[in-house]
Motif scaffolding. Structure first.
Motif, PDB file in Angstrom:
ATOM      1  N   SER A 115     -35.670 -24.725 -37.191  1.00 55.65           N
ATOM      2  CA  SER A 115     -36.674 -25.647 -37.706  1.00 55.65           C
ATOM      3  C   SER A 115     -35.961 -26.720 -38.509  1.00 55.65           C
ATOM      4  O   SER A 115     -34.778 -26.595 -38.826  1.00 55.65           O
TER       5      SER A 115
ATOM      6  N   THR B  36     -37.816 -27.258 -29.114  1.00 60.17           N
ATOM      7  CA  THR B  36     -36.702 -26.386 -29.502  1.00 60.17           C
ATOM      8  C   THR B  36     -36.169 -25.656 -28.270  1.00 60.17           C
ATOM      9  O   THR B  36     -36.910 -25.451 -27.290  1.00 60.17           O
TER      10      THR B  36
ATOM     11  N   ILE C  90     -32.895 -28.473 -31.789  1.00 55.26           N
ATOM     12  CA  ILE C  90     -34.217 -28.986 -32.108  1.00 55.26           C
ATOM     13  C   ILE C  90     -34.170 -30.496 -32.042  1.00 55.26           C
ATOM     14  O   ILE C  90     -33.221 -31.136 -32.496  1.00 55.26           O
TER      15      ILE C  90
ATOM     16  N   ASP D  78     -36.637 -29.963 -41.660  1.00 55.97           N
ATOM     17  CA  ASP D  78     -37.466 -30.675 -42.627  1.00 55.97           C
ATOM     18  C   ASP D  78     -36.815 -32.039 -42.825  1.00 55.97           C
ATOM     19  O   ASP D  78     -35.829 -32.161 -43.562  1.00 55.97           O
TER      20      ASP D  78
ATOM     21  N   GLY E 181     -38.656 -32.437 -34.321  1.00 57.53           N
ATOM     22  CA  GLY E 181     -38.933 -31.009 -34.286  1.00 57.53           C
ATOM     23  C   GLY E 181     -39.925 -30.613 -33.209  1.00 57.53           C
ATOM     24  O   GLY E 181     -40.367 -29.467 -33.166  1.00 57.53           O
TER      25      GLY E 181
ATOM     26  N   THR F  86     -35.220 -18.524 -35.071  1.00 60.83           N
ATOM     27  CA  THR F  86     -36.087 -19.700 -35.063  1.00 60.83           C
ATOM     28  C   THR F  86     -35.372 -20.862 -35.731  1.00 60.83           C
ATOM     29  O   THR F  86     -34.940 -20.736 -36.880  1.00 60.83           O
TER      30      THR F  86
END
Length: 123
Positions: A71, A58, A51, A73, A55, A69
């Protein structure tokens, strides 16, 4: 340099789900492309997903596309790997990796690694 610590591995039945986390400390997390690799027993390390910094993009290995998946933060300095519909062939040690500028599949291009977390999928 950035320090990486994975968590969330464990034993799960085929068809189940797990979410891996990788907490980063050190340099600014948002400066790094983040990736997940895995190493099945007796095999070489292989790319799982990556990623980009914010973000926005991907990338996935064909073997996990549609099931996993990735992801991130950036406020929590954490990258995640949500793994659904797990298969016995997903059994491996999963590693988090970081790179300043590379977001491809080659493990040698990532220069920061965590210690790994074991994922075992029982049939």
């Amino acid at each position: 340099q950035v320090q990486l610590v994975e968590s969330g591995g464990g034993l799960v039945q085929a068809g189940g789900s797990l979410r891996l986390s990788c907490a980063a400390s050190g340099r600014t997390f948002s400066s790094y492309v983040m990736a997940w690799f895995r190493q099945p027993p007796g095999k070489e390390r292989e790319f799982v997903a990556s990623i980009t910094w914010s973000g926005g993009s991907t990338y996935y290995a064909d073997s996990v596309k549609g099931r996993f998946t990735i992801s991130r933060d950036n406020a929590k300095n954490t990258v995640y790997l949500q793994m659904n519909s797990l298969k016995p062939e997903d059994t491996a040690v999963y590693y988090c990796a970081a790179s300043i500028s590379y977001f491809g599949t080659m493990s040698v291009a990532y220069d920061n690694w965590g210690q790994g977390t074991q994922v075992t999928v029982a049939s």
